[in-house]
Design a protein around this motif. Structure first.
Motif, PDB file in Angstrom:
ATOM      1  N   GLU A   1       7.152  -7.947  13.676  1.00 14.59           N
ATOM      2  CA  GLU A   1       6.038  -7.406  13.763  1.00 14.59           C
ATOM      3  C   GLU A   1       4.196  -6.368  13.166  1.00 14.59           C
ATOM      4  OE1 GLU A   1       7.813  -4.237  16.951  1.00 14.59           O
ATOM      5  OE2 GLU A   1       9.086  -5.122  16.677  1.00 14.59           O
ATOM      6  N   LEU A   2       4.745  -6.914  12.000  1.00 12.63           N
ATOM      7  CA  LEU A   2       3.365  -6.804  11.081  1.00 12.63           C
ATOM      8  C   LEU A   2       2.496  -7.312  11.063  1.00 12.63           C
ATOM      9  CD1 LEU A   2       5.253  -5.534   7.626  1.00 12.63           C
ATOM     10  CD2 LEU A   2       4.563  -3.637   9.162  1.00 12.63           C
ATOM     11  N   LYS A   3       1.028  -6.520  11.159  1.00 10.30           N
ATOM     12  CA  LYS A   3      -0.279  -7.191  11.069  1.00 10.30           C
ATOM     13  C   LYS A   3      -1.097  -6.837   9.881  1.00 10.30           C
ATOM     14  CE  LYS A   3      -0.119  -7.412  15.824  1.00 10.30           C
ATOM     15  NZ  LYS A   3       0.881  -7.840  17.018  1.00 10.30           N
ATOM     16  N   ASN A   4      -2.118  -7.559  10.074  1.00 10.76           N
ATOM     17  CA  ASN A   4      -3.061  -7.036   8.537  1.00 10.76           C
ATOM     18  C   ASN A   4      -3.774  -6.015   9.028  1.00 10.76           C
ATOM     19  OD1 ASN A   4      -2.364  -9.327   7.208  1.00 10.76           O
ATOM     20  ND2 ASN A   4      -4.606 -10.849   8.182  1.00 10.76           N
ATOM     21  N   GLY A   5      -3.775  -5.165   8.107  1.00 10.92           N
ATOM     22  CA  GLY A   5      -4.416  -4.037   8.685  1.00 10.92           C
ATOM     23  C   GLY A   5      -3.377  -2.641   8.798  1.00 10.92           C
ATOM     24  N   ASN A   6      -1.817  -2.958   9.178  1.00  8.85           N
ATOM     25  CA  ASN A   6      -0.628  -1.972   9.553  1.00  8.85           C
ATOM     26  C   ASN A   6      -0.452  -1.046   7.829  1.00  8.85           C
ATOM     27  OD1 ASN A   6       0.264  -4.227  11.526  1.00  8.85           O
ATOM     28  ND2 ASN A   6       0.165  -2.145  12.449  1.00  8.85           N
ATOM     29  N   PHE A   7      -0.252  -0.018   8.571  1.00 11.81           N
ATOM     30  CA  PHE A   7       0.347   1.050   7.058  1.00 11.81           C
ATOM     31  C   PHE A   7       1.409   1.468   7.696  1.00 11.81           C
ATOM     32  CE2 PHE A   7      -4.722   1.841   8.063  1.00 11.81           C
ATOM     33  CZ  PHE A   7      -4.219   2.378   6.491  1.00 11.81           C
ATOM     34  N   ILE A   8       2.676   0.711   6.652  1.00 10.66           N
ATOM     35  CA  ILE A   8       3.798   1.119   6.445  1.00 10.66           C
ATOM     36  C   ILE A   8       5.038   1.949   5.349  1.00 10.66           C
ATOM     37  CG2 ILE A   8       3.696  -1.093   7.440  1.00 10.66           C
ATOM     38  CD1 ILE A   8       5.446  -1.697   4.648  1.00 10.66           C
ATOM     39  N   ARG A   9       5.457   2.276   5.625  1.00 15.00           N
ATOM     40  CA  ARG A   9       6.352   3.382   5.283  1.00 15.00           C
ATOM     41  C   ARG A   9       7.500   2.267   4.388  1.00 15.00           C
ATOM     42  NH1 ARG A   9       4.793   7.765   2.696  1.00 15.00           N
ATOM     43  NH2 ARG A   9       3.653   9.151   4.379  1.00 15.00           N
ATOM     44  N   PHE A  10       7.225   2.798   3.278  1.00 14.25           N
ATOM     45  CA  PHE A  10       7.782   1.214   1.641  1.00 14.25           C
ATOM     46  C   PHE A  10       8.072   1.782   0.714  1.00 14.25           C
ATOM     47  CE2 PHE A  10       8.709  -2.773  -1.045  1.00 14.25           C
ATOM     48  CZ  PHE A  10       9.621  -3.291  -0.026  1.00 14.25           C
ATOM     49  N   ASN A  11       9.589   2.157   0.566  1.00 14.34           N
ATOM     50  CA  ASN A  11      10.030   2.949  -0.259  1.00 14.34           C
ATOM     51  C   ASN A  11       9.143   3.879  -0.724  1.00 14.34           C
ATOM     52  OD1 ASN A  11      11.858   0.847  -1.454  1.00 14.34           O
ATOM     53  ND2 ASN A  11      10.433  -0.301  -2.752  1.00 14.34           N
ATOM     54  N   GLY A  12       9.604   5.125   0.295  1.00 14.00           N
ATOM     55  CA  GLY A  12       8.427   6.978  -0.097  1.00 14.00           C
ATOM     56  C   GLY A  12       7.436   5.792  -0.465  1.00 14.00           C
ATOM     57  N   GLU A  13       6.941   5.142  -0.372  1.00 11.55           N
ATOM     58  CA  GLU A  13       5.033   5.136  -0.639  1.00 11.55           C
ATOM     59  C   GLU A  13       4.786   4.537   0.973  1.00 11.55           C
ATOM     60  OE1 GLU A  13       3.270   6.088  -3.275  1.00 11.55           O
ATOM     61  OE2 GLU A  13       5.215   6.632  -4.593  1.00 11.55           O
ATOM     62  N   LEU A  14       3.183   5.407   0.842  1.00  8.95           N
ATOM     63  CA  LEU A  14       2.276   4.694   2.103  1.00  8.95           C
ATOM     64  C   LEU A  14       1.941   3.544   1.632  1.00  8.95           C
ATOM     65  CD1 LEU A  14       1.553   5.465   5.427  1.00  8.95           C
ATOM     66  CD2 LEU A  14      -0.244   6.474   4.201  1.00  8.95           C
ATOM     67  N   LEU A  15       2.260   2.168   1.999  1.00 12.78           N
ATOM     68  CA  LEU A  15       0.960   1.174   1.822  1.00 12.78           C
ATOM     69  C   LEU A  15       0.640   0.830   2.622  1.00 12.78           C
ATOM     70  CD1 LEU A  15       4.206  -0.628   0.563  1.00 12.78           C
ATOM     71  CD2 LEU A  15       2.279   0.605  -0.869  1.00 12.78           C
ATOM     72  N   GLN A  16      -1.110  -0.337   2.750  1.00 11.94           N
ATOM     73  CA  GLN A  16      -1.529  -0.899   4.049  1.00 11.94           C
ATOM     74  C   GLN A  16      -1.269  -2.690   3.160  1.00 11.94           C
ATOM     75  OE1 GLN A  16      -5.718   0.310   3.660  1.00 11.94           O
ATOM     76  NE2 GLN A  16      -6.128  -0.801   6.112  1.00 11.94           N
TER      77      GLN A  16
END
Length: 187
Positions: free
Chosen positions: A6-21
């Motif tokens: 369900e991810l798309k370019n530009g999404n922000f996710i929480r991954f390994n405790g960090e916020l990533l775009q």
């Protein structure tokens, strides 16, 4: 929780405790192996690139990030005070979120700020700024070598290099990302 598919370019996710775009998100199906998603993501706080392969059924946490236009009001020490253009609410945003381009901010300019649950996570300055030259050495008559530059101070206090024909009081356009002179401002 959402599936990696369900991810798309530009999404922000929480991954390994960090916020990533997510900058690049590709579906790969290599030969006789299982399909996966190849993601290239940028850490919002540090700016570092991270690459990761997600399984198609892997669960990810998509962060709710709201981005809006704000008007820069004034400098308040280590933060900038900005105002929401629709609700007129004022927020203190750390200068570090804007990076080196903060030295070209002028009162009244519009900036973009992203919030995740009332915490500012990203700031963006316009790509260019029209600024007035407050100090520069006068050009020497006869010094016409092509591409020659001299130091100049603009109204925000930042120092940049400008061509020899620029004088005190001229309005110039500056690239906020690099701090380079672009052109004379159109009247």
């Amino acid at each position: 929780m959402a599936k990696a598919s369900e991810l798309k370019n530009g999404n922000f996710i929480r991954f390994n405790g960090e916020l990533l775009q997510v900058e690049e998100f590709l579906h790969r199906t290599p030969g006789n192996l299982r399909a996966f998603y190849q993601a290239r993501m940028r850490n919002v706080k540090s700016g570092k690139l991270v690459e990761y392969r997600f399984r198609t059924d892997e669960e990810v946490t998509i962060a709710r990030v709201e981005t809006s236009d704000y008007q820069y009001l004034y400098d308040d020490g280590s933060s900038l005070v900005v105002m929401d253009n629709t609700t007129y609410d004022q927020h203190n945003i750390p200068k570090a979120l804007f990076g080196p381009a903060v030295k070209f901010l002028k009162e009244g300019m519009n900036v973009i700020v992203a919030f995740e649950s009332d915490e500012p996570i990203m700031g963006q300055v316009p790509g260019s700024a029209e600024l007035e030259v407050t100090y520069t050495e006068p050009a020497v008559k006869g010094d016409t070598s092509s591409g020659a530059l001299k130091n100049a101070t603009v109204e925000t206090g930042a120092e940049i290099k400008v061509p020899l024909f620029i004088n005190i009081g001229d309005r110039i356009k500056v690239d906020t990302a690099t701090g380079a002179y672009v052109e004379r401002a159109k009247a």
